[in-house]
Each structure stands twice: as structure tokens, then as C-alpha cells.
Design a protein around this motif. Sequence first.
Motif, short mmCIF file in Angstrom:
data_model
loop_
_atom_site.label_atom_id
_atom_site.label_comp_id
_atom_site.label_asym_id
_atom_site.label_seq_id
_atom_site.Cartn_x
_atom_site.Cartn_y
_atom_site.Cartn_z
N GLY A 28 30.12 -13.34 16.46
CA GLY A 28 29.33 -12.97 15.28
C GLY A 28 29.11 -14.13 14.33
N HIS A 29 29.99 -15.15 14.41
CA HIS A 29 29.81 -16.36 13.60
C HIS A 29 29.09 -17.42 14.41
N LEU A 30 29.51 -17.52 15.70
CA LEU A 30 28.95 -18.59 16.53
C LEU A 30 27.44 -18.43 16.72
N THR A 93 40.39 -5.37 8.20
CA THR A 93 40.14 -6.67 7.59
C THR A 93 38.95 -6.54 6.66
N LEU A 94 39.01 -7.29 5.58
CA LEU A 94 37.88 -7.28 4.66
C LEU A 94 37.10 -8.56 4.87
N SER A 95 35.80 -8.45 4.91
CA SER A 95 35.01 -9.66 5.01
C SER A 95 33.65 -9.42 4.40
N SER A 96 33.02 -10.51 4.08
CA SER A 96 31.68 -10.37 3.55
C SER A 96 30.78 -11.37 4.23
N SER A 97 30.29 -10.98 5.42
CA SER A 97 29.52 -11.95 6.19
C SER A 97 28.08 -12.06 5.70
N ASN A 98 27.75 -11.34 4.62
CA ASN A 98 26.36 -11.40 4.13
C ASN A 98 25.96 -12.80 3.75
N SER A 99 26.94 -13.67 3.51
CA SER A 99 26.57 -15.03 3.13
C SER A 99 26.11 -15.83 4.34
N LYS A 100 26.31 -15.30 5.59
CA LYS A 100 25.96 -16.10 6.76
C LYS A 100 24.47 -16.37 6.78
N GLN A 101 23.69 -15.36 6.53
CA GLN A 101 22.24 -15.49 6.54
C GLN A 101 21.75 -14.29 5.77
N SER A 161 30.31 -7.77 19.34
CA SER A 161 31.05 -8.55 20.33
C SER A 161 32.55 -8.30 20.30
N LYS A 162 33.04 -7.57 19.30
CA LYS A 162 34.51 -7.49 19.20
C LYS A 162 35.01 -6.13 18.71
N THR A 163 34.20 -5.09 18.83
CA THR A 163 34.65 -3.77 18.40
C THR A 163 34.80 -2.85 19.62
N1 UDP Z 1 37.68 -17.55 3.84
C1 UDP Z 1 38.24 -18.37 2.89
N2 UDP Z 1 38.78 -19.54 3.29
C2 UDP Z 1 38.80 -19.96 4.56
C3 UDP Z 1 38.18 -19.12 5.55
C4 UDP Z 1 37.64 -17.93 5.14
O1 UDP Z 1 38.26 -18.06 1.70
O2 UDP Z 1 39.34 -21.04 4.87
C5 UDP Z 1 37.12 -16.30 3.40
C6 UDP Z 1 35.61 -16.33 3.26
O3 UDP Z 1 35.23 -16.74 1.96
C7 UDP Z 1 35.23 -14.88 3.54
C8 UDP Z 1 36.30 -14.43 4.55
O4 UDP Z 1 37.40 -15.33 4.38
O5 UDP Z 1 35.36 -14.11 2.37
C9 UDP Z 1 35.81 -14.46 5.97
O6 UDP Z 1 34.84 -13.46 6.12
P1 UDP Z 1 33.66 -13.65 7.13
O7 UDP Z 1 32.76 -12.48 7.02
O8 UDP Z 1 33.04 -14.98 6.92
O9 UDP Z 1 34.41 -13.63 8.50
P2 UDP Z 1 34.92 -12.37 9.37
O10 UDP Z 1 36.08 -11.79 8.63
O11 UDP Z 1 33.74 -11.47 9.47
O12 UDP Z 1 35.32 -12.95 10.69
#
Ligand code: UDP
Length: 345
Positions: A28-30, A93-101, A161-163
Motif C-alpha cells: 500500500g506504500h510501495l 493500528t492507527l494510521s493516516s495514509s491520506n497524506s500519501k496522495q 494487500s494485507k487484510t
Molecule cells: N510515522 C512517524 N515516524 C516515522 C514513521 C511513521 O511519525 O518514523 C507516523 C506517520 O506520521 C503516520 C504513521 O506513523 O502517522 C504511519 O501511517 P501510514 O498511514 O503512513 O502507514 P501505515 O500505518 O498505513 O502502514
Amino acid sequence: QSPLRMTVGDNLRRKPPHIAIVPSSGMGHLTPFLRLAAMLASRGCTITLITANPTVSAAESTHISAFFSAHPRINRLEFEIIPYSPPIPPPTTLSSSNSKQLIAPFESETIHALNNGRVLSCLPPVHPIGPLDPYELEKGPRLPWLDDQSVGSVVYISFGSKTAMSKDQIRELANGLEISRCAFLWVLKTRKVDTDDNEELQEVLEESFLERTKNRGIVVKEWVKQEEILAHPAIGGFVSHCGWNSVTEAARHGVPVLAWPQVGDQRANAEVVERAGLGVWVREWGWGVERLVRGEEIGEKVRVMMSDRELRSRAREVGEEARTAWGVNGSSEKALMGVIDGLKT
Ligand code: UDP
Ligand code: UDP
């Protein structure tokens, strides 16, 4: 010097930048980073792609090798990861991938807030450049089974890809697809990491289900070219976990989404889907493994999504907006060129 104040002559004399790109692990990142690398390279930038070694999944190593073979001018650096045994993982896990694009029109409020200091005054600018173009290798041959289906008749089901879903939930989903009476293409994952996913389809799904649906649906456990699938005219809907890439890909192709978020940022993404008019989110289905969603409920919602003409036409409009954003002089193309111009030396 601001790109806006430069003359055309200035701009031509300056050298395109050398940009280092560092994707985090996971497809999802790659995927978006490989797309971005190819897009920047094709616009004259020198690119160094820094990839983690070892990768988590086989899909990552296959895609990285194929990408570098097809893009010999992109420099490769490997970042060696020290072996690590994680403590017991937290439940979610909490994440905010909206910043990717970011989808240009379909999140302007958010971008405005980020770029105008409403969130934090010291943030670097965020450039809305999505949805990203698939790179050449992602474009594959036509899909014979899909070619034989009528326009808009097939529901595509994938949770990224990972659920991996529980066996019980997989059984209910199979039931639901049967009840919906729609044609389907289902990418099934039983384990989070692909190298652990060794079960045959027959071990996961009842033989009788596979037999009964053999003329109506396809279940695959292999990696598929999702962009190709979403681009296919036979696809009329997408049951998705709302990983951000999947959302932007559905938007790009104007495919209606039945949102079924599971973890992390997917709930926020499902909200974007709903607000953009790209799809519907059944909130009662809960969050991840919170509850077992019954086949009858799934079948009903799939059937409704697939026959909802209004939703289909709204989703098509979203697709048209995405294409406009990416066209010549579109907002995404302009934003990307602005990034490159701003980095020229
Ligand atoms: N993050 C961080 N420092 C790091 C790596 C990641 O603060 O060295 C934070 C990043 O800002 C984001 C989260 O960890 O808030 C990763 O979420 P992302 O959606 O990018 O990845 P996912 O959890 O979906 O794999
Ligand atoms: N994908 C694909 N084929 C597969 C599974 C996934 O091409 O069989 C791609 C999909 O198009 C998307 C990415 O992998 O670009 C998955 O990213 P997303 O953010 O949707 O979900 P994640 O896998 O990070 O949960």
C-alpha cells in the motif's frame, strides 16, 4: 525563488531536481511511491529509490525487481533493516495514509487547512497530485473472463494487500455473493503476509460453493492487476476495505464502492468515499472483527449497489473529475510540475 515569479526562459535553464523517494514497507506504500517515481522520472527528474531490505512480502520484492529492470535510469539504494522481534501487537493500528496522495477536488478543505497553518504553522506544503498514474508494468493483458461479461455486471471484491478475513467471515461473504446473484471477481486473502498464504481455495471455501458459482464468479488468491480490473468496463462495483490506494483507484475509474473499512485510516477513507459520492458505507457492519457480518446483509447491499443507477452516475462523475485533474493543465498535473519546478536548481 517562487516558481510563479520565474520566466519560461529561467525555468528551461534550471536543472530538474534529484529526488530521493523512501517508501515505507507494505504494498500500500510501495505502489504509490513506484508510480510517483515513474511519473517524476518521465518528467526529467533524477530519482533515487530507497527500498527496505528485507521486504515483508513476496509481492514487494517481485514488484521492486520488476520495476528496477524496467526503469534502469532510476537509482537503487537498499536500506538494510535490522532484525526485530516485535512485542505483542496492539489490537488495532492507527494510521493516516491520506497524506500519501490526495484526490484533488474529492479533499480541498483538508488541503486548505494543512496549507494555511490551521493545523500547524510549521508544516511543509502538501501538494495534491493524485490519483497517480499506474506505471507501465501494471498495465497487463486483457482479462479473458472479464471480457466475456456484460458492461457493469461484475462486482469486484478485494481487501487490499494485507487484510485477511476470518474463516467465518469468508464463509459469510461467499454466501452473500451467492445471494446477490451478481457476477463477481473476488481476490481472497487468508493471511496478512502473502508468503504465509499457502492454503488452496478448496481448503477455504466449500467445494459446493465453487461448483455452484463456477459460471458466475471467479475467486483468486494470486496478486492481480487491480488497476486493470477497475478500468475494465465489465466492473460495476467494488467491495473494498478502503485502503487509500484502492479508494483513489476506484475514483480514477469512477467505480462505485461498497465501503467495508477494517483498520487504521480506512474509516476516514470510507467517509471520503461517501462524501465524494463515490460509494456507500454500511456503518452497522462495524469495525474490523467487531462483528460477523451475515451473508444475507452482504448479499442485499451488494445487489443494491450494483443496481443503483444514481450511485453509478455519481461515481462516473467522480471519475471524470479525476481525469480532468490529471489532464493537460489539470490541477494534479499542475501541482506535480509545481513540485518539480520548485525543486529545480
Ligand atoms: N510515522 C512517524 N515516524 C516515522 C514513521 C511513521 O511519525 O518514523 C507516523 C506517520 O506520521 C503516520 C504513521 O506513523 O502517522 C504511519 O501511517 P501510514 O498511514 O503512513 O502507514 P501505515 O500505518 O498505513 O502502514
Ligand atoms: N493490489 C493489487 N493487486 C492485488 C492486491 C492489491 O494491485 O492483488 C494493489 C491495489 O491496487 C493498491 C494496493 O495494492 O494499489 C493496496 O493498497 P491499499 O491502500 O488499497 O490497501 P493496503 O494493501 O495498504 O491495505
